[in-house]
Design an enzyme around this catalytic site. Sequence first.
Site, mmCIF file in Angstrom:
data_model
loop_
_atom_site.group_PDB
_atom_site.id
_atom_site.type_symbol
_atom_site.label_atom_id
_atom_site.label_comp_id
_atom_site.label_asym_id
_atom_site.label_seq_id
_atom_site.Cartn_x
_atom_site.Cartn_y
_atom_site.Cartn_z
ATOM 1 N N SER A 466 -4.201 10.116 0.225
ATOM 2 C CA SER A 466 -5.152 9.086 -0.161
ATOM 3 C C SER A 466 -5.289 8.965 -1.682
ATOM 4 C CB SER A 466 -6.495 9.361 0.517
ATOM 5 O OG SER A 466 -7.273 8.198 0.568
ATOM 6 N N ASP A 477 4.834 5.224 -11.310
ATOM 7 C CA ASP A 477 5.131 3.829 -11.642
ATOM 8 C C ASP A 477 5.071 3.576 -13.145
ATOM 9 O OD1 ASP A 477 5.518 3.180 -8.992
ATOM 10 O OD2 ASP A 477 3.458 2.486 -8.678
ATOM 11 N N LYS A 491 -1.307 8.572 3.789
ATOM 12 C CA LYS A 491 -2.500 7.856 4.242
ATOM 13 C C LYS A 491 -2.875 6.800 3.210
ATOM 14 C CE LYS A 491 -7.155 7.864 5.837
ATOM 15 N NZ LYS A 491 -7.753 6.822 5.003
#
Length: 698
Positions: A466, A477, A491
Amino acid sequence: MSLFVTLSRSVALALMLVVTSTTAQAALKPTDEQRQAAVEVADALHYGHYADITFDEAWSQEAFQSYLDFLDGQRAYLLRRDIDPYRHLEEDMAEVLFEGDLDEVFDLYERLNQRHTARLEWLLEKLDEGISFDFDSDERIEIDREDTPWASRESELDELWRKRLENDALTLALADQDEEQVVDNLRQRYEGQLTRLRQAEAEDVFGIFMAAVTSTIDPHTNYLSPRQSESFDIQMSLSLEGIGALLQADGEYVKVASLVPGGPADRAGLLEPADRIIAVGQEEGDMVNVIGMRLDNVVDLIRGPKGSTVRLDVVPAQAVDMTRSHTIEITRDTVSLEDQAAHGEIIEVERDGEPHRLGVINIPTFYVDFDAWQAGEEDYRSTTRDVSREIERLKEEGVEGIVLDLRNNGGGALQEANSLIGLFIDRGPTVQVRDAQGRINLYGDTDSGTLYDGPLGVLVNRLSASASEIFAGAIQDYGRGLVLGTTTFGKGTVQTLSDLSHGQIKLTRAKFYRISGESTQNRGVEPDIPFPSLIDPERIGESSLDNALPWDTVQNVQYRRYGEPERYLATLNERHDARVAENPNFRYLERQANLARQLREQQTSVSLNREQRQREMEAQEAEQLSLENQRRRALGMPELDEWADARLDPTNDDATDENATEEDEEEMPVDRAHVLESAEILLDYAHLQHMHQLARKR
């Protein structure tokens, strides 16, 4: 409504009512409150869930099959003729739900209850008649029968249960119990299950049906009964006094889903994810067998006042035979914010005779003292604030890079994941959240400047979930650092909790996406440099859960890249491979994980012959022990005589000693190798970056 972005709570509650052994002597009937709640759940799923659900005949077939699986997943009680009168529900289940017409659902449960009761009485009769302890047959019994066709005749199930009784007795006999103890323990087990069957209420049946329905949608959407809602509220307030282990049902067993960071079980280091709990005892008195017991009843046995001790009979996750259990003791306690606080350390790495210092900050969860924050207090505790202090300290110590250890971090406050990313970037987006209508909200860091712009690593494992995945994905990224370890949990969904007229519903309402447009759902975040792990991704993780929502993408957002780690990955991997080829702990992790996978794939049945069972068990454990002793010999540690001792050895648990000297590192737990190798990789990365910068200036 409340928003949830954690792994552990959703997993623990997703399967609260899998166990079916409950009923009452009088036939149970649905109440008006339950009928109304079913209609409200249907509306919530239809109009509020993230996924576009079509409640057609295909869904009805799936829901009916799910209900059968919840009632009798191992095809051990019901006959084909018991099910045939209800086959029309394969077409009508949607109508049953939307109209709250629950009578036939309860009737099918009642049929299961009659079969279950009769079977337990049959087992007790066999015990009274006396059972053979020769265990000299050549028979075997299947471990998993979920794909077995429904039996046509009761004699087929008699044969199955004769084998099950023999296997239950053999399992206890192999655990060094004499004949009298075996019979007494089996009688206690079966009588306990029979008692629980006769104590069930209509709420239990309704809960099973609701679990079957919601599990067809996704694993984190669940109905919570009024009793479960109360327990959930206690858990959310962190005032629950227990052991800090989140549990889920796994067939007839209760399995550890995850450990609460900083909780008693986590600190003790004696319990691990995927361990199975087969008996529970208090500080004094007999152990209570919990095989076949409902999950919430097992939780009640484990829960208790702070300072008291609970005893658990545990089958380790890596055990290849259910006889290889051991008893552990854990002192109950509450989990405070201090227990979950981020903390740092310095690791020294030697290169060419010169020492280099790397910082490691362990972040157990993404926390914030909401009460102090909402009250406007300036010095409230939070992950970001605590990590900031650790970074400042490590910078003063002159570290050449920092590793953030997010292993076992199941998530927490989304605002903290966003603000933590902001310590390493100069403003920008961090995560996209897409709702059921396709609307996307963009969250990010709005504060200018960075606290730390040096070499950065993020260490993750399968239990990083999460908010941890949001953080690791954003760092990857942005090209801001390296992600190391194993693929994360996956998740990538958001749940809300809403009141019903009877109970509550936890509903998946949105989905997380990285700024690159990729979802974290199902696939998780893949590391730049992978490490071996003993956590089995086929047993733990989103992809291991039924009906998990799929991975997909949305449009990426504009963001600046801070670096190009991919430029160095080939060299980093080459150096990493060369190091771990000579690292006993890494070799052990890789070989042990491969062996566990092979054993799981090969062992589809167990022998009912005592000598053969013993030989198979000893052969499997000999392989595991051989790998452990190879590691120990390479590290100059004393070898073990039995595989069971490896689990209880302090050099194999997940606890770390922050005061250990460099000479003590070889005595550290196996997973400590991940931290040490992360520091090595980060030092390589820092040097490669420095060389590249020098080359650009020439």
